[in-house]
Design a protein around this motif. Sequence first.
Motif, short mmCIF file in Angstrom:
data_model
loop_
_atom_site.label_atom_id
_atom_site.label_comp_id
_atom_site.label_asym_id
_atom_site.label_seq_id
_atom_site.Cartn_x
_atom_site.Cartn_y
_atom_site.Cartn_z
N ASP A 154 0.78 -1.16 -0.11
CA ASP A 154 -0.22 0.07 0.09
C ASP A 154 1.00 1.32 0.04
OD1 ASP A 154 -2.26 1.52 -0.13
OD2 ASP A 154 -2.69 1.31 2.03
N THR A 155 0.34 2.40 -0.48
CA THR A 155 1.07 3.60 -0.48
C THR A 155 0.38 4.76 -0.43
OG1 THR A 155 2.96 4.74 -1.48
CG2 THR A 155 1.37 3.81 -3.09
N THR A 156 0.57 5.75 -0.03
CA THR A 156 0.07 7.31 -0.54
C THR A 156 0.63 8.24 -1.27
OG1 THR A 156 1.11 8.17 1.68
CG2 THR A 156 -0.83 7.19 1.99
N ASP A 157 1.96 7.55 -1.84
CA ASP A 157 2.80 8.51 -2.59
C ASP A 157 2.54 8.39 -4.21
OD1 ASP A 157 4.88 9.25 -3.98
OD2 ASP A 157 6.29 9.16 -2.56
N PRO A 158 2.00 9.29 -4.84
CA PRO A 158 1.60 9.07 -6.26
C PRO A 158 2.87 8.88 -6.89
CG PRO A 158 1.60 11.49 -5.62
CD PRO A 158 1.85 10.81 -4.29
N GLU A 159 3.90 9.28 -6.64
CA GLU A 159 4.99 8.72 -7.45
C GLU A 159 5.37 7.32 -7.59
OE1 GLU A 159 8.49 11.21 -6.57
OE2 GLU A 159 7.63 12.99 -7.41
N VAL A 160 5.18 6.79 -6.17
CA VAL A 160 5.55 5.27 -6.09
C VAL A 160 4.45 4.52 -6.68
CG1 VAL A 160 5.32 3.44 -4.29
CG2 VAL A 160 6.62 5.32 -3.76
N ALA A 161 3.13 4.93 -6.66
CA ALA A 161 1.92 4.24 -7.27
C ALA A 161 2.31 4.37 -8.88
CB ALA A 161 0.68 5.24 -7.08
N GLU A 162 2.82 5.44 -9.38
CA GLU A 162 3.15 5.44 -10.68
C GLU A 162 4.18 4.66 -11.17
OE1 GLU A 162 4.15 8.80 -14.27
OE2 GLU A 162 4.01 9.41 -12.19
N ASP A 163 5.16 4.46 -10.44
CA ASP A 163 6.36 3.69 -10.70
C ASP A 163 5.73 2.09 -10.84
OD1 ASP A 163 8.05 5.66 -11.01
OD2 ASP A 163 8.85 5.50 -8.93
#
Length: 321
Positions: free
Chosen positions: A51-60
Amino acid sequence: MTEDQEAELEEQADDAEEEAEDAEDAEGLQHGDFVELEYTAYTVEDDQLVDTTDPEVAEDEGVDTQGQEFKPRTIVLGEGHIFEDVEEAITGSEAGDSGTVTIDAADAFGEYDPDDVQTVSAEKIDEDDRYPGANVQIDGQQGYISTIIGGRARVDFNHPLAGEDVEYEYEIVDVVEDREAQAAGLFEMYLGFEPELWIETDEVEEEVPVEPDADEDEEAGEDAEPEFETEVVEKESLYLEATPQMTMNQQWMMGKQQIGQQIIDQIDVDRIVVQEVIEGMGMGGLGGMMGGMGGGDIEAALEDADVDADEIVDELEGAEE
């Protein structure tokens, strides 16, 4: 009461007093505090995103196409909104603090249990879901198909991340004090979006029981019906606008009572009022035009359309004959 019982009660009272004093003396964030949290969690062994709240991590990681908004989330410490080990690490901290916690599999998604893998008839599975990896529900249990051959399927009822240790990186963005912001954050956690909401204090008529006089109560007997009177009371209300996004939300449809009660308790309001707003079409719309027409308006409309009303009446009377 025996001396032992008295001693036990005194000991319990002393313990309760000590706990209350410790709570007063405690510094930093404590259970019940609303916290805006930024985090990313991966499995330790396979480095799989949990899980993540970071949009950059989600994109990667290629998960930013699922319609989910990636931004810091509001949680309440002590309410089980995050892993208990992370709650313990955050307790006593301050806004701006960060850290990393490794969570054992047993405390994350559970140990992997081979007995939770079962062979079932493919007839129990919808035809569209008869393929490896499909999420299915069998006899009320959620699982996924590991293999399917002929008329038999192997269904794994373990959590997909069972047996995996999880590494959880977090940062405390802020402490949320505003109650409307607290409510919005909770709704986003439960429903996946923030509805439009506000808090007001209303005067509400309420039926309250009337305490009878002792003499009247004795005369009426035990079978007397209780009496009530109408009283105007103040209630703090959390108002929500019932948009289609909310009313059609599956989580809300299935658990609105439970979600509502939890938010009432955590925000400390008396009730939640869901308002439905219906916008009018105005005079330019068909509904406004037809609804506002009187007899003169209809005649004027027929004249504008070059229609002779008398001819229409004659034709209708001729058809009835």
